[in-house]
Design a protein around this motif. Structure first.
Motif, PDB file in Angstrom:
ATOM      1  N   MET A 134       0.820  -1.219   0.000  1.00 24.65           N
ATOM      2  CA  MET A 134       0.000   0.000   0.000  1.00 24.65           C
ATOM      3  C   MET A 134       0.852   1.267   0.000  1.00 24.65           C
ATOM      4  O   MET A 134       0.327   2.356  -0.158  1.00 24.65           O
ATOM      5  N   VAL A 135       2.158   1.129   0.206  1.00 27.97           N
ATOM      6  CA  VAL A 135       3.046   2.300   0.155  1.00 27.97           C
ATOM      7  C   VAL A 135       3.375   2.555  -1.315  1.00 27.97           C
ATOM      8  O   VAL A 135       3.912   1.675  -2.003  1.00 27.97           O
ATOM      9  N   LYS A 136       3.032   3.730  -1.807  1.00 25.12           N
ATOM     10  CA  LYS A 136       3.124   4.042  -3.235  1.00 25.12           C
ATOM     11  C   LYS A 136       4.518   3.769  -3.822  1.00 25.12           C
ATOM     12  O   LYS A 136       4.647   3.177  -4.887  1.00 25.12           O
ATOM     13  N   LYS A 137       5.568   4.222  -3.096  1.00 24.37           N
ATOM     14  CA  LYS A 137       6.925   4.045  -3.614  1.00 24.37           C
ATOM     15  C   LYS A 137       7.281   2.576  -3.779  1.00 24.37           C
ATOM     16  O   LYS A 137       8.122   2.219  -4.596  1.00 24.37           O
ATOM     17  N   GLU A 138       6.675   1.735  -2.968  1.00 23.54           N
ATOM     18  CA  GLU A 138       6.963   0.298  -3.056  1.00 23.54           C
ATOM     19  C   GLU A 138       6.193  -0.330  -4.219  1.00 23.54           C
ATOM     20  O   GLU A 138       6.713  -1.189  -4.934  1.00 23.54           O
ATOM     21  N   THR A 139       4.960   0.125  -4.435  1.00 17.87           N
ATOM     22  CA  THR A 139       4.215  -0.340  -5.613  1.00 17.87           C
ATOM     23  C   THR A 139       4.931   0.099  -6.887  1.00 17.87           C
ATOM     24  O   THR A 139       4.949  -0.638  -7.875  1.00 17.87           O
ATOM     25  N   ASP A 140       5.527   1.290  -6.851  1.00 23.86           N
ATOM     26  CA  ASP A 140       6.255   1.812  -8.015  1.00 23.86           C
ATOM     27  C   ASP A 140       7.644   1.193  -8.121  1.00 23.86           C
ATOM     28  O   ASP A 140       8.627   1.873  -8.439  1.00 23.86           O
ATOM     29  N   SER A 141       7.760  -0.063  -7.805  1.00 22.73           N
ATOM     30  CA  SER A 141       9.043  -0.766  -7.919  1.00 22.73           C
ATOM     31  C   SER A 141       8.762  -2.242  -8.227  1.00 22.73           C
ATOM     32  O   SER A 141       7.620  -2.689  -8.156  1.00 22.73           O
ATOM     33  N   ASN A 142       9.808  -2.973  -8.596  1.00 21.41           N
ATOM     34  CA  ASN A 142       9.710  -4.425  -8.832  1.00 21.41           C
ATOM     35  C   ASN A 142       8.654  -4.798  -9.892  1.00 21.41           C
ATOM     36  O   ASN A 142       7.718  -5.545  -9.619  1.00 21.41           O
ATOM     37  N   TYR A 143       8.843  -4.285 -11.103  1.00 19.20           N
ATOM     38  CA  TYR A 143       7.907  -4.566 -12.197  1.00 19.20           C
ATOM     39  C   TYR A 143       8.257  -5.833 -12.983  1.00 19.20           C
ATOM     40  O   TYR A 143       7.482  -6.274 -13.815  1.00 19.20           O
ATOM     41  N   SER A 144       9.440  -6.387 -12.743  1.00 20.39           N
ATOM     42  CA  SER A 144       9.890  -7.533 -13.543  1.00 20.39           C
ATOM     43  C   SER A 144       8.944  -8.719 -13.427  1.00 20.39           C
ATOM     44  O   SER A 144       8.263  -8.883 -12.405  1.00 20.39           O
ATOM     45  N   ILE A 145       8.938  -9.561 -14.470  1.00 20.46           N
ATOM     46  CA  ILE A 145       8.056 -10.734 -14.462  1.00 20.46           C
ATOM     47  C   ILE A 145       8.865 -12.005 -14.186  1.00 20.46           C
ATOM     48  O   ILE A 145       8.673 -12.630 -13.148  1.00 20.46           O
ATOM     49  N   ILE A 146       9.757 -12.384 -15.084  1.00 27.08           N
ATOM     50  CA  ILE A 146      10.553 -13.601 -14.841  1.00 27.08           C
ATOM     51  C   ILE A 146      11.929 -13.205 -14.305  1.00 27.08           C
ATOM     52  O   ILE A 146      12.279 -13.532 -13.175  1.00 27.08           O
ATOM     53  N   PHE A 147      12.711 -12.482 -15.090  1.00 26.99           N
ATOM     54  CA  PHE A 147      14.068 -12.113 -14.664  1.00 26.99           C
ATOM     55  C   PHE A 147      14.044 -10.848 -13.810  1.00 26.99           C
ATOM     56  O   PHE A 147      13.443  -9.843 -14.206  1.00 26.99           O
ATOM     57  N   SER A 148      14.716 -10.925 -12.663  1.00 22.77           N
ATOM     58  CA  SER A 148      14.696  -9.783 -11.732  1.00 22.77           C
ATOM     59  C   SER A 148      15.640  -8.667 -12.176  1.00 22.77           C
ATOM     60  O   SER A 148      15.551  -7.553 -11.673  1.00 22.77           O
ATOM     61  N   PHE A 149      16.526  -8.966 -13.150  1.00 21.95           N
ATOM     62  CA  PHE A 149      17.527  -7.942 -13.488  1.00 21.95           C
ATOM     63  C   PHE A 149      16.967  -6.719 -14.209  1.00 21.95           C
ATOM     64  O   PHE A 149      17.609  -5.682 -14.248  1.00 21.95           O
ATOM     65  N   TRP A 150      15.775  -6.800 -14.777  1.00 22.78           N
ATOM     66  CA  TRP A 150      15.210  -5.609 -15.440  1.00 22.78           C
ATOM     67  C   TRP A 150      15.034  -4.480 -14.427  1.00 22.78           C
ATOM     68  O   TRP A 150      15.298  -3.318 -14.730  1.00 22.78           O
ATOM     69  N   ASP A 151      14.584  -4.817 -13.228  1.00 25.36           N
ATOM     70  CA  ASP A 151      14.422  -3.791 -12.195  1.00 25.36           C
ATOM     71  C   ASP A 151      15.772  -3.261 -11.726  1.00 25.36           C
ATOM     72  O   ASP A 151      15.891  -2.077 -11.421  1.00 25.36           O
ATOM     73  N   ARG A 152      16.775  -4.130 -11.674  1.00 27.57           N
ATOM     74  CA  ARG A 152      18.097  -3.649 -11.260  1.00 27.57           C
ATOM     75  C   ARG A 152      18.666  -2.718 -12.333  1.00 27.57           C
ATOM     76  O   ARG A 152      19.204  -1.658 -12.023  1.00 27.57           O
ATOM     77  N   ILE A 153      18.525  -3.116 -13.607  1.00 31.10           N
ATOM     78  CA  ILE A 153      19.054  -2.302 -14.712  1.00 31.10           C
ATOM     79  C   ILE A 153      18.377  -0.922 -14.731  1.00 31.10           C
ATOM     80  O   ILE A 153      19.028   0.096 -14.901  1.00 31.10           O
ATOM     81  N   HIS A 154      17.062  -0.907 -14.534  1.00 39.30           N
ATOM     82  CA  HIS A 154      16.315   0.359 -14.618  1.00 39.30           C
ATOM     83  C   HIS A 154      16.190   1.068 -13.273  1.00 39.30           C
ATOM     84  O   HIS A 154      15.453   2.053 -13.169  1.00 39.30           O
ATOM     85  N   LYS A 155      16.863   0.548 -12.257  1.00 36.72           N
ATOM     86  CA  LYS A 155      16.844   1.134 -10.915  1.00 36.72           C
ATOM     87  C   LYS A 155      15.420   1.269 -10.366  1.00 36.72           C
ATOM     88  O   LYS A 155      15.067   2.250  -9.695  1.00 36.72           O
ATOM     89  N   THR A 156      14.594   0.281 -10.667  1.00 34.60           N
ATOM     90  CA  THR A 156      13.241   0.259 -10.099  1.00 34.60           C
ATOM     91  C   THR A 156      13.142  -0.846  -9.053  1.00 34.60           C
ATOM     92  O   THR A 156      12.051  -1.244  -8.666  1.00 34.60           O
ATOM     93  N   VAL A 157      14.293  -1.337  -8.610  1.00 33.87           N
ATOM     94  CA  VAL A 157      14.280  -2.427  -7.631  1.00 33.87           C
ATOM     95  C   VAL A 157      14.178  -1.862  -6.217  1.00 33.87           C
ATOM     96  O   VAL A 157      14.707  -0.786  -5.927  1.00 33.87           O
ATOM     97  N   ARG A 158      13.430  -2.557  -5.350  1.00 36.66           N
ATOM     98  CA  ARG A 158      13.312  -2.164  -3.939  1.00 36.66           C
ATOM     99  C   ARG A 158      13.035  -3.428  -3.131  1.00 36.66           C
ATOM    100  O   ARG A 158      11.944  -3.984  -3.154  1.00 36.66           O
ATOM    101  N   LEU A 159      14.072  -3.896  -2.460  1.00 37.91           N
ATOM    102  CA  LEU A 159      13.937  -5.182  -1.756  1.00 37.91           C
ATOM    103  C   LEU A 159      14.044  -5.046  -0.240  1.00 37.91           C
ATOM    104  O   LEU A 159      13.734  -5.986   0.484  1.00 37.91           O
ATOM    105  N   ASN A 160      14.456  -3.875   0.239  1.00 35.88           N
ATOM    106  CA  ASN A 160      14.808  -3.749   1.661  1.00 35.88           C
ATOM    107  C   ASN A 160      13.608  -3.487   2.579  1.00 35.88           C
ATOM    108  O   ASN A 160      13.663  -2.650   3.464  1.00 35.88           O
ATOM    109  N   ILE A 161      12.513  -4.187   2.335  1.00 35.18           N
ATOM    110  CA  ILE A 161      11.317  -3.992   3.157  1.00 35.18           C
ATOM    111  C   ILE A 161      11.051  -5.279   3.949  1.00 35.18           C
ATOM    112  O   ILE A 161      10.991  -6.358   3.365  1.00 35.18           O
ATOM    113  N   HIS A 162      10.898  -5.137   5.253  1.00 33.06           N
ATOM    114  CA  HIS A 162      10.589  -6.317   6.067  1.00 33.06           C
ATOM    115  C   HIS A 162       9.172  -6.800   5.723  1.00 33.06           C
ATOM    116  O   HIS A 162       8.232  -6.007   5.697  1.00 33.06           O
TER     117      HIS A 162
END
Ligand SMILES: [Zn+2]
Length: 195
Positions: free
Chosen positions: A118-146
């Motif tokens: 429900m946190v907007k910035k978190e929804t606006d991240s992690n768009y990848s489907i199979i390979f996770s590297f698309w989010d890393r390449i485009h800097k849309t990755v966000r994994l540091n959430i408990h």
């Protein structure tokens, strides 16, 4: 080699499609239906408005033509796509160390669960489907959430009584409610997947 390239490019086209679903207001109206689910499980993987599904057929068809993927590759990709969608929406609790290993290459339930926050910035991240590297390449990755801090859904659509099938079908044709901003202080390295 040709197979691998076509497979990877098909996945990239779906990353782009998913970003567009979030960034273009008209497309968000439809994709919103998927995000209103208040808890993630296998059923979420099937919760797509037919409008989004029709749109995706045209987009994916164009991507296949552009990439020049053969029917066999498209079929194998589609099977992998469905398996990945089921896996990332499932409430499978994998050991964190194992998920971290998997996540170096593919999208895992913890990673995609953050996209349903429900946190907007978190929804606006992690768009990848199979390979996770698309989010890393485009800097849309966000994994540091408990994981226990994540509340799933869209804040303005959190009343379960409103989320009947009939209402969800009509949702894209109604005014979109404002996302209630809900900030969470940034806590360390974005690439650090947490329990
Ligand atoms: Zn999404």
């Amino acid at each position: 080699m040709k197979f691998v390239i076509a497979f990877v490019l098909l996945d990239y086209s779906n990353y782009i499609w998913h970003v567009l679903l979030h960034k273009l207001p008209f497309m968000w109206r439809f994709h919103l239906v998927h995000h209103t689910d208040l808890d993630l499980d296998i059923s979420t993987a099937f919760r797509f408005h037919f409008g989004e599904m029709i749109g995706s057929v045209f987009f994916r068809g164009a991507a296949v033509l552009l990439i020049g993927a053969s029917p066999a590759i498209v079929l194998i990709y589609e099977i992998a796509f469905e398996a990945a969608t089921l896996f990332q929406h499932s409430n499978t609790k994998l050991p964190l160390w194992f998920e971290k290993v998997l996540n170096t290459l593919i999208v895992t339930p913890r990673m995609h669960g953050i996209h349903h926050s429900m946190v907007k910035k978190e929804t606006d991240s992690n768009y990848s489907i199979i390979f996770s590297f698309w989010d890393r390449i485009h800097k849309t990755v966000r994994l540091n959430i408990h994981q226990q801090k994540i509340v799933t859904g869209v804040p303005a659509y959190a009343d379960e009584k409103e989320l009947s099938i009939g209402n969800l079908l009509k949702l894209p044709f109604k005014a979109v409610r404002k996302w209630k901003e809900d900030e969470r202080p940034n806590d360390g390295n974005y690439n650090d997947l947490r329990n």
